[in-house]
Structures are given as C-alpha cells and as structure tokens.
Design an enzyme around this catalytic site. Structure first.
Site, PDB file in Angstrom:
ATOM      1  N   CYS A 230      36.928 -26.472 -27.757  1.00 42.86           N
ATOM      2  CA  CYS A 230      35.498 -26.736 -27.521  1.00 42.86           C
ATOM      3  C   CYS A 230      34.686 -26.498 -28.796  1.00 42.86           C
ATOM      4  O   CYS A 230      33.749 -27.249 -29.087  1.00 42.86           O
ATOM      5  CB  CYS A 230      34.969 -25.862 -26.390  1.00 42.86           C
TER       6      CYS A 230
ATOM      7  N   GLU B 264      26.542 -31.317   1.244  1.00 48.16           N
ATOM      8  CA  GLU B 264      26.926 -30.081   1.927  1.00 48.16           C
ATOM      9  C   GLU B 264      25.669 -29.361   2.388  1.00 48.16           C
ATOM     10  O   GLU B 264      24.659 -29.341   1.683  1.00 48.16           O
ATOM     11  CB  GLU B 264      27.652 -29.118   0.984  1.00 48.16           C
TER      12      GLU B 264
ATOM     13  N   HIS C 124      32.348 -18.227   6.451  1.00 47.82           N
ATOM     14  CA  HIS C 124      31.316 -19.260   6.283  1.00 47.82           C
ATOM     15  C   HIS C 124      31.357 -20.115   7.535  1.00 47.82           C
ATOM     16  O   HIS C 124      32.433 -20.499   7.994  1.00 47.82           O
ATOM     17  CB  HIS C 124      31.662 -20.106   5.058  1.00 47.82           C
TER      18      HIS C 124
ATOM     19  N   ASN D 104      34.123 -31.142  -8.027  1.00 54.53           N
ATOM     20  CA  ASN D 104      33.234 -30.365  -7.160  1.00 54.53           C
ATOM     21  C   ASN D 104      32.250 -29.571  -8.010  1.00 54.53           C
ATOM     22  O   ASN D 104      32.651 -28.845  -8.914  1.00 54.53           O
ATOM     23  CB  ASN D 104      34.038 -29.394  -6.293  1.00 54.53           C
ATOM     24  N   GLU D 105      30.998 -29.741  -7.724  1.00 55.93           N
ATOM     25  CA  GLU D 105      29.917 -28.956  -8.343  1.00 55.93           C
ATOM     26  C   GLU D 105      30.161 -28.664  -9.826  1.00 55.93           C
ATOM     27  O   GLU D 105      30.348 -27.508 -10.234  1.00 55.93           O
ATOM     28  CB  GLU D 105      29.709 -27.659  -7.563  1.00 55.93           C
TER      29      GLU D 105
ATOM     30  N   CYS E 244      36.525 -22.132 -25.905  1.00 53.84           N
ATOM     31  CA  CYS E 244      37.827 -22.111 -26.587  1.00 53.84           C
ATOM     32  C   CYS E 244      37.742 -22.829 -27.940  1.00 53.84           C
ATOM     33  O   CYS E 244      36.736 -23.476 -28.262  1.00 53.84           O
ATOM     34  CB  CYS E 244      38.894 -22.770 -25.711  1.00 53.84           C
TER      35      CYS E 244
ATOM     36  N   ARG F  56      38.166 -21.041  -8.871  1.00 49.23           N
ATOM     37  CA  ARG F  56      38.084 -22.494  -9.030  1.00 49.23           C
ATOM     38  C   ARG F  56      37.098 -22.769 -10.148  1.00 49.23           C
ATOM     39  O   ARG F  56      36.510 -21.835 -10.692  1.00 49.23           O
ATOM     40  CB  ARG F  56      37.638 -23.155  -7.723  1.00 49.23           C
TER      41      ARG F  56
ATOM     42  N   CYS G 171      38.628 -25.992 -18.729  1.00 50.13           N
ATOM     43  CA  CYS G 171      37.978 -26.432 -19.952  1.00 50.13           C
ATOM     44  C   CYS G 171      37.762 -27.942 -19.853  1.00 50.13           C
ATOM     45  O   CYS G 171      38.698 -28.688 -19.555  1.00 50.13           O
ATOM     46  CB  CYS G 171      38.919 -26.105 -21.115  1.00 50.13           C
TER      47      CYS G 171
ATOM     48  N   GLU H 161      36.339 -17.833   2.140  1.00 46.27           N
ATOM     49  CA  GLU H 161      35.273 -18.482   2.909  1.00 46.27           C
ATOM     50  C   GLU H 161      35.495 -18.424   4.416  1.00 46.27           C
ATOM     51  O   GLU H 161      34.946 -19.221   5.166  1.00 46.27           O
ATOM     52  CB  GLU H 161      35.095 -19.912   2.409  1.00 46.27           C
TER      53      GLU H 161
HETATM   54  C1  GAL Z   1      29.562 -25.012  -2.206  1.00 46.23           C
HETATM   55  C2  GAL Z   1      30.967 -25.494  -2.538  1.00 46.23           C
HETATM   56  C3  GAL Z   1      31.850 -25.501  -1.297  1.00 46.23           C
HETATM   57  C4  GAL Z   1      31.726 -24.205  -0.562  1.00 46.23           C
HETATM   58  C5  GAL Z   1      30.278 -23.959  -0.224  1.00 46.23           C
HETATM   59  C6  GAL Z   1      30.044 -22.688   0.561  1.00 46.23           C
HETATM   60  O1  GAL Z   1      28.846 -24.617  -3.327  1.00 46.23           O
HETATM   61  O2  GAL Z   1      30.938 -26.787  -3.078  1.00 46.23           O
HETATM   62  O3  GAL Z   1      33.179 -25.742  -1.693  1.00 46.23           O
HETATM   63  O4  GAL Z   1      32.221 -23.167  -1.345  1.00 46.23           O
HETATM   64  O5  GAL Z   1      29.534 -23.859  -1.427  1.00 46.23           O
HETATM   65  O6  GAL Z   1      28.676 -22.521   0.855  1.00 46.23           O
END
Ligand code: GAL
Length: 678
Positions: free
Chosen positions: A167, A314, A365, A156-157, A164, A118, A122, A362
């Site tokens: 860029c 999160e 997790h 996300n993050e 490239c 993920r 670019c 994950e």
């Molecule tokens: C974050 C991410 C989540 C998940 C999580 C696991 O950095 O945004 O999607 O991967 O870590 O700790």
C-alpha cells in the site's frame, strides 16, 4: 412510466427479504426447507446470498463446491424468491490467509493482523485481488444467467485501510501521478513547516501516530488514496462479474452519513444502484423524532448520490446486538421505519438477517426467523405485515422519484479536513451537527431535501446550503457562483471557504477563491467560544443564542441583517446577505441553534415558495415527504410520536391501501403512518 429505470430490471418490484446465510445450516436440511416455507409466509421475495460463503464455496484452494448453492438457488426460485448474489470478498477462508499472508491488513504502526474477523484484507494485495477475481468469475459463470439472480452485491460494507508495504508503494505511485514533482508535493502539503520537507518519494509513509500526523495534506491525500484504492478494488470485482454478465446491475452496501472513512459519493457513483445498511437506535427516551431525522438525512444522502431511488439492503427486524444496549423495536416501529425508508426513496426493505445464527458473534442479533424457528413470534408477524404492505405499494412506488428543490452540501473531504484541524475549536467543530440542524427545518416542514457533495451539480435546485464547508474543492466556487448568478439562493455558515483542496489557507482579503464576490465579504478573525459560553443576535425582533465560533467579517458589498450583541465585536455582522446576479448569498457568521435556523429557513421557504408535501402545519414529531411516479404524487405521513397527531389537510387525499378519501382533519396514530395519493 416511472421516472427511474428499475434498480433490478429482471424483477422490477419492491424487494422484501434480507441476508440469508444457509452455509451456517448445511447440516440441518430440515431447517433449510422450513426457511423457504417461512419466507413465503412472510412475503419475502428476495434474499442476499453468499456474503460470507467463501469457505463453503472454495473449501480448499482451487477446489470449488457449488452444489449446495445450486440447490438453494433453485429451490428459492421455485418459490418465487429472487437472489441478490454477493461476491464473498468481505471475509476469506483460513487457507487463503495461510498461503498468502499479504492479504491480511497491516495497522498504522506496521503490525500485520493475524487471521480473524472480517473485512480484514488489503485492497492492494495482488494475491487477494487475483483470488477474488477467480471466485467472482466462477460465481458469475455459474449463476450470472440464473433467472433467480437479479443483482450483484459486491463484497460487504467496504471500509478500513491497510498500511502494508504494498500500500505504501501504491500510495507513492498515486502521489507521483498527482503531483509529478516533489517540489509540487512539498508546496501542496506545506512541508517546510517543522522541517518536514520530503527529499525522496521513498520517505513518504502513510500517516501514523508513531510518525507523521502534523502534515495535514498528507493525511488528506492518504484518505483520498484509500478511497481510490477501495474503488479500484470494487471496480475490479464489478468488471470480473460483468465480463460474464454485462447486463446484471451491481450494488455495494454502504453505511449512511456516519461512516465516512471512504468517500461514499465517489464510490457510490461507480455503482448501478446505491444500497445501504441502516440501524437507527430507536426508542431512546423521547428521541424517536430526532432519530428519524438523523436516519432520514442518511436516506436522502444515499438517494442523492445517484439521484435515483436506492435499496435498503439491511436493517434489523427488531434489535441489533452490537450497541451497548440492545433495545427491541416496539410494536409499530418496524413498519414505521420501513415506511420512512420508502418515503425517502428506498425501493426495498431488506433485513439482516433472515434466520438468526445459532452461534458466534451475531447469535443475539434479531432475525425474521428467530431461534424458536416459527412463525408464531411478534417479530415474524410484523415482518409479514410489512411484506403485505410492500406488495400493495410496489406498482405505485417502485422506481418513483423524490423531487427536491433544496440541497445541503455534506462533503466527506471537508469532514476529513475538519477532523484533523487544530483550531479554532479543538473541543468540537460539530460538522455533522450543523448539517443536521439545517436539515431538520426541512424535515419538520414537509420539504424534500437532497444531500449532495462538492462534485454534485446544483443547477436543479433553488436553495443550496453549505454549512461549515471549510474546504472549497473541485471547482465548487465556480458552480456556486453560477448557481447564485442564475437566480439561486446560497446560504453559508461560519468556517466556510477557508482552505483549498490540499488544506492550504486562502490568502489575501476579499478574493474569488473564497467566494467573496458572491458573499460580499471577507473574514478577518474567528473567535471560539468556550463550551457553555454564548454570544447572541437579534433578528426579526427575536434574540438568538450563538455558540462555538463567531466570525468577525469585513463587509464589502453585502448588507448586514443582524449583528452580534456582545463581546468586543458587538455590533459587527452576525448575518449578511449579498445580491449577486439574479440571486443572493447569505452568511450566517456563527454557529446558530435550531430556533434561529427554523425561523431563518422558514422565512426563506415562504418567500421562495418552496414546494411542500402538503400545504399544512406539520405537527411536532410528524414527517411528510413525497415521491412521484410519473402520474401520481404519493405522500408519506409518519408520526414518530407516541400519541396521535392531527393534521388539517389542504386538499383531498386517497389512502393508497383502502382507497378511502381524506379531507379536513386527519388523525395519525402514534408510531404509525398513512400513505396517500394526492
Ligand atoms: C452490518 C453487516 C452485517 C451484520 C449487521 C449486523 O453492518 O453488513 O453483516 O453484521 O451489520 O447489524
């Protein structure tokens, strides 16, 4: 009336919930129903949806499938669970990369990634921007006005970079806009060094270990460009959704102080509300208090970006799966870590993840709902307990402020420049370390602290600390000058004010550029100490060890408060102070250790009468902070030690949950907290 406008005006309450990935469970309808029952039981009032749903929302190009999401959002809403709706740009479907290979990132050696993972895209690619705009617009049209949807979660993050050709071209355009002429660029980057003078814009290539790494100005501008390009991409997403629903606020989840590839201060200022993902490594033997201090510093930075409460987007209900060792949170730690976030300005407790995924990266997790799929787990019970706590706190805490009289400057651009710096100590100039050591005194003594950058305003503070602020940029000299002249106290440490904003060293002896007028000195030489080698200084009758670097300074108007004890510069200043206007400025000429900083800041705090959460001695491992909600002061007392700690209270406090009043001695159990008004 709470000081801060609500982060989520459609649902102005402390949020409790987390990332929910129903797209992984569409062929398990019973699971989806059970999720709602369990979420309700756990006191969950909000989930983040759609972060990684693109392949299910648009399974083929221009063929959209929203029915499954319609059903889920409606069902959540019927059960009083609100939605933070994500744009899915953090991860794309296969078809998109197949049809538009340009969307995939190119590494610094020029090799394009193949599809996978993920965040592998670019930020410049017009094709990616267009597909993202389209899906974002569809989502906004379909759900932007849904009563359940309270906030946008953009991508996300954000992070990473692409090298490239698109860029490279954009980088050259960005440079032309900044420097106008190659002469100006060559001067700013000091390229006559090693005959690296650019004679055409086309010669400019992003820094790469197979090419240019010696031109530090190039490196710095590339990082600035990457930040600007990321912000531009993010703003394009925000505009796409706000074109449909202008009133719905937007956030993006950041990652605290340790992810500095993108300048979070700059990016965060573009958001309506900052949010972040926090994964401390609790229970390293004997280190919970230290970890809490690291964590608190990141919370304070996230709050300081917009000078308002933030969202904890999160955290893990128990363990992560990506560290070398995946440790469970011991009983009590989960609640304590959530209280710590609230104590530093969070208005939410959100988890990764609601339901533990069954396969892929994950699956181990932790989650609110584990593979057992039941409420009969320790983690579920602890999360539910937090849910009950947040419900009780919401009215008083949501939107309250965290007043601070102290600011510590952490500047991402100084970090970038120090990372590249060759000399004076390649074995380590610990920028984060010195910032943390300065911060720790205030944490340990119940004094709220902001973490700001060079672009912040310093007017509201009484004490500003600039640890190892190597690069002076953005007119910071003028701001610090007027802060000090106006009566503020400025503290600088060694290797502050060395270069300008393109990493060119300041010339001359004393100069205003280097803030010599404010500090009353200039630096003649900088010595580096071997690892394990120390100098020392005596101050206030005590001897303190000094390490890493020792500056040999030339006093102009400053007073010497302490001198080096050894080496050929024995007797030269190790600590100075200079009166400037109505204020004063200190230079700690070396890298001091915690014992010195604790005494030094202790004396300053006393003399300035800095406001503390409580006027009492704070036991080791205990943190006390406060928030203000307009009519009350809420004090968060947290014990990160394993055994009970005792405080002698300075006045009467009322427990926010039980209404019980506390005076005199107060015991706080290990790994627990007390939240009180007083
Ligand atoms: C974050 C991410 C989540 C998940 C999580 C696991 O950095 O945004 O999607 O991967 O870590 O700790």
């Amino acid at each position: 009336m709470h000081p801060h406008a609500p982060a989520t005006p459609k649902y102005p309450h402390i949020l409790h919930g987390g990332d929910y990935n129903p797209e992984q469970w569409l062929s398990y309808p019973d699971v989806l129903d059970e999720d709602i029952r369990l979420m309700t039981l756990a006191g969950i009032n909000c989930v983040s949806l759609g972060i990684f749903s693109w392949a299910d929302l648009e399974p083929e190009k221009d063929h959209f499938n929203f029915e499954w999401l319609d059903g889920i959002i409606d069902k959540l809403y019927k059960n009083d669970i609100h939605v933070i709706l994500a744009t899915p740009s953090g991860s794309r479907p296969h078809w998109l990369a197949d049809e538009f290979p340009e969307v995939l990132r190119v590494g610094e050696t020029g090799q394009r990634n193949i599809y996978g993972h993920r965040h592998n895209h670019c930020y410049t690619s017009p094709a990616y921007r267009e597909r993202v705009r389209l899906i974002d617009t569809k989502l906004a049209e379909r759900y932007g006005h849904h009563p359940a949807v309270i906030l946008w979660h953009i991508s996300n993050e954000f992070g990473g970079e692409c090298h490239c050709e698109l860029c490279q071209q954009e980088f050259r355009r960005w440079l032309k806009e900044k420097y106008k002429t190659l002469d100006a660029l060559n001067h700013a980057w000091w390229t006559h060094f090693w005959a690296h003078t650019y004679t055409s814009w086309e010669q400019i290539h992003s820094p790469t270990w197979i090419g240019e790494t010696a031109v530090h100005g190039l490196d710095l501008d590339w990082k600035r460009f990457v930040t600007d390009q990321t912000i531009d991409f993010m703003k394009a997403e925000i505009s796409a959704v706000k074109a449909i629903v202008p009133e719905l606020p937007a956030t993006a989840n950041l990652m605290g102080i340790y992810a500095y590839g993108v300048d979070y201060f700059k990016l965060g200022r573009e958001l309506d509300v900052v949010s972040w993902d926090s994964y401390p490594e609790w229970h390293l033997p004997g280190k919970n208090a230290e970890i809490a201090r690291n964590e608190s510093l990141s919370h304070d930075m996230m709050r300081s970006i917009k000078q308002r409460s933030f969202l904890l987007m999160e955290c893990t209900p128990s363990t992560t799966n990506w560290r070398s060792i995946s440790k469970l949170k011991k009983p009590g730690m989960h609640e304590l870590s959530i209280v710590n976030a609230l104590a530093h300005g969070a208005d939410s407790a959100m988890y990764f993840q609601i339901r533990q995924s069954r396969g892929s990266a994950e699956k181990f997790h932790s989650a609110v709902i584990s593979h057992a799929g039941t409420e009969n787990t320790r983690v579920f019970r602890e999360v539910s307990e937090v849910g009950r706590m947040l419900k009780k706190l919401s009215d008083k805490v949501y939107g309250s402020a965290s007043p601070a009289e102290v600011a510590i400057i952490f500047d991402t651009e100084t970090k970038w420049a120090l990372d590249k710096c060759q000399g004076p100590r390649n074995e380590g100039l610990d920028y984060f370390g010195i910032i943390q050591k300065c911060y720790d005194y205030f944490w340990k003594n119940g004094i709220n602290t902001d973490i700001v950058d060079c672009d912040s305003s310093f007017e509201k503070y009484r004490l500003v600390i600039a640890p190892m602020l190597y690069m002076f940029r953005g007119g910071i000299q003028e701001k610090l000058r007027s802060f000090t002249a106006g009566g503020g106290v400025l503290v600088t440490t060694a290797f502050t004010g060395v270069v300008n904003d393109t990493d060119l060293c300041f010339l001359g002896e004393a100069s205003e550029e280097k803030l010599s007028d404010v500090l009353g000195l200039w630096v003649e030489e900088t010595d580096s100490l071997y690892t394990g080698e120390y100098n020392s200084t005596r101050w206030n009758g005590q001897s303190y060890r000094l390490s890493e670097i020792c500056e040999i300074v030339r006093p102009v108007t400053c007073e010497t408060l302490a001198v080096y004890d050894s080496d050929f510069y024995k007797g030269s200043p190790a600590l100075t102070v200079n009166s400037f206007g109505n204020g004063r400025a200190y230079r700690i000429c070396s890298t001091p250790e915690t014992d010195f900083l604790d005494c030094f800041f202790g004396e300053l705090a006393e003399e300035l009468g800095l406001e503390r959460a409580m006027n009492c001695k704070v036991p080791e491992g205990v943190s006390i902070t406060w928030r203000e909600n307009g009519s009350e002061r809420i004090v968060f007392i947290q014990n990160f030690g394993d055994s009970p700690a005792e405080l002698i209270l300075d006045r009467e406090y009322r427990d926010i949950f039980t209404g019980k009043t506390y005076t005199g001695r107060l015991a706080v159990e290990g790994l627990s907290s007390i939240i009180a008004v007083g």
